[in-house]
Motif scaffolding. Structure first.
Motif, PDB file in Angstrom:
ATOM      1  N   VAL A 112      18.529  32.285  35.880  1.00  0.00           N
ATOM      2  CA  VAL A 112      19.330  33.498  35.685  1.00  0.00           C
ATOM      3  C   VAL A 112      18.549  34.660  36.273  1.00  0.00           C
ATOM      4  CG1 VAL A 112      20.386  35.061  34.008  1.00  0.00           C
ATOM      5  CG2 VAL A 112      20.399  32.595  33.586  1.00  0.00           C
ATOM      6  N   GLN A 113      19.235  35.454  37.085  1.00  0.00           N
ATOM      7  CA  GLN A 113      18.598  36.609  37.722  1.00  0.00           C
ATOM      8  C   GLN A 113      19.594  37.755  37.756  1.00  0.00           C
ATOM      9  OE1 GLN A 113      17.008  35.814  41.603  1.00  0.00           O
ATOM     10  NE2 GLN A 113      16.913  37.959  42.147  1.00  0.00           N
ATOM     11  N   GLY A 114      19.140  38.923  37.393  1.00  0.00           N
ATOM     12  CA  GLY A 114      19.988  40.105  37.444  1.00  0.00           C
ATOM     13  C   GLY A 114      20.253  40.509  38.886  1.00  0.00           C
ATOM     14  N   LEU A 115      21.479  40.841  39.208  1.00  0.00           N
ATOM     15  CA  LEU A 115      21.842  41.278  40.560  1.00  0.00           C
ATOM     16  C   LEU A 115      21.772  42.789  40.708  1.00  0.00           C
ATOM     17  CD1 LEU A 115      24.806  38.842  41.284  1.00  0.00           C
ATOM     18  CD2 LEU A 115      22.434  38.662  42.028  1.00  0.00           C
ATOM     19  N   ARG A 116      21.506  43.517  39.636  1.00  0.00           N
ATOM     20  CA  ARG A 116      21.324  44.975  39.636  1.00  0.00           C
ATOM     21  C   ARG A 116      22.496  45.725  40.251  1.00  0.00           C
ATOM     22  NH1 ARG A 116      15.039  45.279  41.616  1.00  0.00           N
ATOM     23  NH2 ARG A 116      14.214  44.006  39.946  1.00  0.00           N
ATOM     24  N   THR A 117      23.692  45.281  39.934  1.00  0.00           N
ATOM     25  CA  THR A 117      24.873  45.971  40.448  1.00  0.00           C
ATOM     26  C   THR A 117      26.021  45.853  39.447  1.00  0.00           C
ATOM     27  OG1 THR A 117      26.375  46.207  42.327  1.00  0.00           O
ATOM     28  CG2 THR A 117      25.730  43.979  41.755  1.00  0.00           C
ATOM     29  N   THR A 118      26.889  46.852  39.488  1.00  0.00           N
ATOM     30  CA  THR A 118      28.121  46.800  38.708  1.00  0.00           C
ATOM     31  C   THR A 118      29.314  46.564  39.630  1.00  0.00           C
ATOM     32  OG1 THR A 118      28.313  49.197  38.879  1.00  0.00           O
ATOM     33  CG2 THR A 118      27.212  48.343  36.912  1.00  0.00           C
ATOM     34  N   SER A 119      29.049  46.511  40.926  1.00  0.00           N
ATOM     35  CA  SER A 119      30.102  46.331  41.919  1.00  0.00           C
ATOM     36  C   SER A 119      30.396  44.840  42.119  1.00  0.00           C
ATOM     37  CB  SER A 119      29.662  46.944  43.256  1.00  0.00           C
ATOM     38  OG  SER A 119      30.490  46.496  44.305  1.00  0.00           O
ATOM     39  N   ALA A 120      31.653  44.472  41.984  1.00  0.00           N
ATOM     40  CA  ALA A 120      32.048  43.080  42.175  1.00  0.00           C
ATOM     41  C   ALA A 120      31.804  42.627  43.614  1.00  0.00           C
ATOM     42  CB  ALA A 120      33.520  42.899  41.812  1.00  0.00           C
ATOM     43  N   GLN A 121      32.062  43.499  44.564  1.00  0.00           N
ATOM     44  CA  GLN A 121      31.881  43.149  45.976  1.00  0.00           C
ATOM     45  C   GLN A 121      30.414  42.892  46.294  1.00  0.00           C
ATOM     46  OE1 GLN A 121      33.333  46.106  48.691  1.00  0.00           O
ATOM     47  NE2 GLN A 121      33.131  44.779  50.469  1.00  0.00           N
ATOM     48  N   LYS A 122      29.518  43.767  45.831  1.00  0.00           N
ATOM     49  CA  LYS A 122      28.077  43.572  46.058  1.00  0.00           C
ATOM     50  C   LYS A 122      27.582  42.321  45.341  1.00  0.00           C
ATOM     51  CE  LYS A 122      26.757  48.367  46.858  1.00  0.00           C
ATOM     52  NZ  LYS A 122      25.968  49.508  46.360  1.00  0.00           N
ATOM     53  N   ALA A 123      28.072  42.098  44.143  1.00  0.00           N
ATOM     54  CA  ALA A 123      27.661  40.925  43.374  1.00  0.00           C
ATOM     55  C   ALA A 123      28.068  39.631  44.079  1.00  0.00           C
ATOM     56  CB  ALA A 123      28.268  40.975  41.978  1.00  0.00           C
ATOM     57  N   LYS A 124      29.258  39.635  44.659  1.00  0.00           N
ATOM     58  CA  LYS A 124      29.734  38.439  45.369  1.00  0.00           C
ATOM     59  C   LYS A 124      28.834  38.119  46.556  1.00  0.00           C
ATOM     60  CE  LYS A 124      33.918  36.482  47.369  1.00  0.00           C
ATOM     61  NZ  LYS A 124      35.342  36.671  47.606  1.00  0.00           N
ATOM     62  N   VAL A 125      28.460  39.135  47.335  1.00  0.00           N
ATOM     63  CA  VAL A 125      27.592  38.942  48.501  1.00  0.00           C
ATOM     64  C   VAL A 125      26.208  38.482  48.060  1.00  0.00           C
ATOM     65  CG1 VAL A 125      26.434  40.132  50.400  1.00  0.00           C
ATOM     66  CG2 VAL A 125      28.857  40.558  49.961  1.00  0.00           C
TER      67      VAL A 125
END
Length: 99
Positions: free
Chosen positions: A36-49
């Motif tokens: 498990v690693q935090g992606l440090r984003t609240t944006s769905a688009q950034k998280a997907k990438v």
């Protein structure tokens, strides 16, 4: 809870996290069964990438681990090359000598 729209992610407190289960054949390399690693984003688009890139890197690493563990046909025929013979003298340019 994993998100339905973005593979290998879940949301906690509005932030996206990447999550992958370690395959059973590679569990001896890890202390935990899940990464498990935090992606440090609240944006769905950034998280997907980011999740896609992270997943691809993880798969590539896992494939290297599997190859290192596997028996290669003809491995007994491969010569053992010492590290000292592979060193390159950086002070003088190398010239190609073909025999």
């Amino acid at each position: 809870m994993l998100t339905k729209t973005i593979r290998h992610t879940f949301i906690r407190n509005g932030y996206y996290y990447f999550s992958r289960r370690v395959p059973s054949d590679l569990r001896d390399h890890y202390s935990y069964h899940r990464i498990v690693q935090g992606l440090r984003t609240t944006s769905a688009q950034k998280a997907k990438v980011q999740a896609s890139i992270t997943s691809a890197k993880l798969e590539a690493y896992w494939n290297q681990l599997r190859l290192a563990k596997s028996d290669v046909i003809g491995m007994s025929l491969v010569r053992d090359i010492s590290i000292s013979s592979l060193k390159v003298d950086t002070k003088q340019p190398q010239s190609a000598h073909w025999v």
